[in-house]
Design a protein around this motif. Structure first.
Motif, PDB file in Angstrom:
ATOM      1  N   GLY A   1     -80.799 -71.533 -64.677  1.00  0.00           N
ATOM      2  CA  GLY A   1     -80.432 -70.108 -64.116  1.00  0.00           C
ATOM      3  C   GLY A   1     -81.920 -69.501 -63.890  1.00  0.00           C
ATOM      4  O   GLY A   1     -82.886 -69.779 -64.652  1.00  0.00           O
ATOM      5  N   THR A   2     -81.904 -68.471 -63.409  1.00  0.00           N
ATOM      6  CA  THR A   2     -83.051 -67.553 -63.267  1.00  0.00           C
ATOM      7  C   THR A   2     -83.233 -66.791 -64.635  1.00  0.00           C
ATOM      8  O   THR A   2     -82.217 -66.409 -65.458  1.00  0.00           O
ATOM      9  CB  THR A   2     -83.202 -66.587 -62.097  1.00  0.00           C
ATOM     10  N   LEU A   3     -84.550 -66.543 -65.066  1.00  0.00           N
ATOM     11  CA  LEU A   3     -85.003 -65.792 -66.308  1.00  0.00           C
ATOM     12  C   LEU A   3     -84.513 -64.340 -66.081  1.00  0.00           C
ATOM     13  O   LEU A   3     -84.725 -63.808 -65.096  1.00  0.00           O
ATOM     14  CB  LEU A   3     -86.352 -65.998 -66.648  1.00  0.00           C
ATOM     15  N   GLY A   4     -83.920 -63.979 -67.156  1.00  0.00           N
ATOM     16  CA  GLY A   4     -83.226 -62.647 -67.122  1.00  0.00           C
ATOM     17  C   GLY A   4     -84.371 -61.510 -67.490  1.00  0.00           C
ATOM     18  O   GLY A   4     -85.521 -61.970 -67.822  1.00  0.00           O
ATOM     19  N   LYS A   5     -84.104 -60.286 -67.267  1.00  0.00           N
ATOM     20  CA  LYS A   5     -85.214 -59.273 -67.635  1.00  0.00           C
ATOM     21  C   LYS A   5     -85.411 -59.413 -69.116  1.00  0.00           C
ATOM     22  O   LYS A   5     -84.492 -59.558 -70.178  1.00  0.00           O
ATOM     23  CB  LYS A   5     -84.724 -58.078 -67.134  1.00  0.00           C
ATOM     24  N   PRO A   6     -86.631 -59.037 -69.472  1.00  0.00           N
ATOM     25  CA  PRO A   6     -86.926 -58.941 -70.992  1.00  0.00           C
ATOM     26  C   PRO A   6     -86.082 -57.663 -71.526  1.00  0.00           C
ATOM     27  O   PRO A   6     -86.268 -56.742 -71.131  1.00  0.00           O
ATOM     28  CB  PRO A   6     -88.309 -58.497 -71.119  1.00  0.00           C
ATOM     29  N   GLY A   7     -85.830 -57.804 -72.778  1.00  0.00           N
ATOM     30  CA  GLY A   7     -84.894 -56.550 -73.496  1.00  0.00           C
ATOM     31  C   GLY A   7     -86.051 -55.631 -74.122  1.00  0.00           C
ATOM     32  O   GLY A   7     -87.419 -56.058 -74.097  1.00  0.00           O
ATOM     33  N   PRO A   8     -85.528 -54.526 -74.605  1.00  0.00           N
ATOM     34  CA  PRO A   8     -86.407 -53.392 -75.049  1.00  0.00           C
ATOM     35  C   PRO A   8     -87.110 -53.996 -76.301  1.00  0.00           C
ATOM     36  O   PRO A   8     -86.866 -54.829 -77.088  1.00  0.00           O
ATOM     37  CB  PRO A   8     -85.402 -52.228 -75.537  1.00  0.00           C
ATOM     38  N   GLU A   9     -88.340 -53.739 -76.494  1.00  0.00           N
ATOM     39  CA  GLU A   9     -89.159 -54.033 -77.655  1.00  0.00           C
ATOM     40  C   GLU A   9     -88.691 -53.428 -78.904  1.00  0.00           C
ATOM     41  O   GLU A   9     -88.231 -52.237 -79.201  1.00  0.00           O
ATOM     42  CB  GLU A   9     -90.742 -53.151 -77.498  1.00  0.00           C
ATOM     43  N   GLY A  10     -88.367 -54.400 -79.897  1.00  0.00           N
ATOM     44  CA  GLY A  10     -87.901 -54.164 -81.293  1.00  0.00           C
ATOM     45  C   GLY A  10     -88.638 -53.245 -82.168  1.00  0.00           C
ATOM     46  O   GLY A  10     -89.892 -53.278 -81.909  1.00  0.00           O
ATOM     47  N   PRO A  11     -88.346 -52.767 -83.533  1.00  0.00           N
ATOM     48  CA  PRO A  11     -89.345 -52.065 -84.301  1.00  0.00           C
ATOM     49  C   PRO A  11     -90.120 -52.947 -84.925  1.00  0.00           C
ATOM     50  O   PRO A  11     -89.804 -54.179 -84.982  1.00  0.00           O
ATOM     51  CB  PRO A  11     -87.953 -51.335 -85.101  1.00  0.00           C
TER      52      PRO A  11
END
Length: 247
Positions: free
Chosen positions: A76-86
């Motif tokens: 499948g297509t690559l999903g959107k990157p998640g938020p940057e972690g601490p």
């Protein structure tokens, strides 16, 4: 005669068939959720994917039969990157890395220098088996390569250096010094206890790498180790200078 005639009338004809006793109706196996009516034909499907075998009149649930594993689908297509972690905590200090390669040659028109000359006005009695000599007077300290706080010369210009140490012995006391290169003894300055105090000197040339250290160490054995000096004259000196920088 009349009795014989009545018996003949009651008997059935010889060619007539005798009716067979009644049979119970055919029962079919079914799930509680199947349709209540029997199938119209042996090969017709029943609700829920059930089929009836014409030989044994048995229902087979086709939904429980597992087929072969299918081919793997396309990625499948690559999903959107998640938020940057601490930011994580600081890890442990790693091992010391290997020595790097030599740098590019310096400007041949620029002359490199490194030299120092320091002295000590106070007498010194050893307090421990190993003790670094600290100096209190500066004559020359080019580029501040000599640390007055630690009593050590730090090499900032790799090359060949000349070092010299001068001391005055104490009457009836032993004098035992080492000229140190990093943590290794290079040369010794020693004087036995005597009723006469004398001037002693030791010199050496060493090849130094960047950040090498050169210093003077007192070494105490069974007898007390001491060096004479006073507040008026300087009897103790430590000197060093660059003879030739590394190519």
């Amino acid at each position: 005669m009349s009795g014989v005639l009545l018996l003949v009338l009651l008997l059935p004809p010889l060619g007539a068939s005798v009716p067979s006793p009644s049979r119970p109706p055919l029962r079919y196996c079914r799930r509680c959720c199947d349709h209540l009516d029997p199938p119209e034909s042996a090969s017709s499907p029943r609700p829920g994917g059930l089929y009836v075998s014409p030989e044994v009149r048995t229902f087979i649930n086709m939904t429980i039969l597992k087929g072969d594993k299918g081919d793997r689908g396309e990625r499948g297509t690559l999903g959107k990157p998640g938020p940057e972690g601490p930011q994580g905590s600081l890890g442990p200090v790693g091992p010391k890395g290997s020595k790097g390669q030599a740098g590019a040659p310096g400007d041949p028109c620029k002359t490199q220098h490194s030299s120092f000359s320091v002295g000590r006005r106070k007498a010194l009695h050893s307090e421990d088996y190993y003790q670094a000599m600290i100096f209190d007077t500066v004559f020359v300290n080019l580029g501040e390569h000599f640390s007055m706080f630690k009593g050590k010369f730090y090499c900032y210009v790799p090359g060949v250096y000349f070092f010299n140490v001068n001391i005055h012995t104490w009457n009836f006391k032993e004098t035992y010094l080492h000229l140190m290169h990093n943590e290794h003894e290079q040369v010794i300055l020693y004087a036995q206890p005597s009723d006469r105090s004398i001037m002693q000197s030791q010199s050496v040339m060493l090849t130094l790498e960047l950040n090498d250290e050169v210093w003077v160490r007192l070494y105490k054995r069974e007898r007390e180790n001491a060096i004479y000096s006073d507040d008026v004259d300087i009897y103790i000196t430590f000197n060093g200078y660059l003879v030739a920088p590394s190519v």
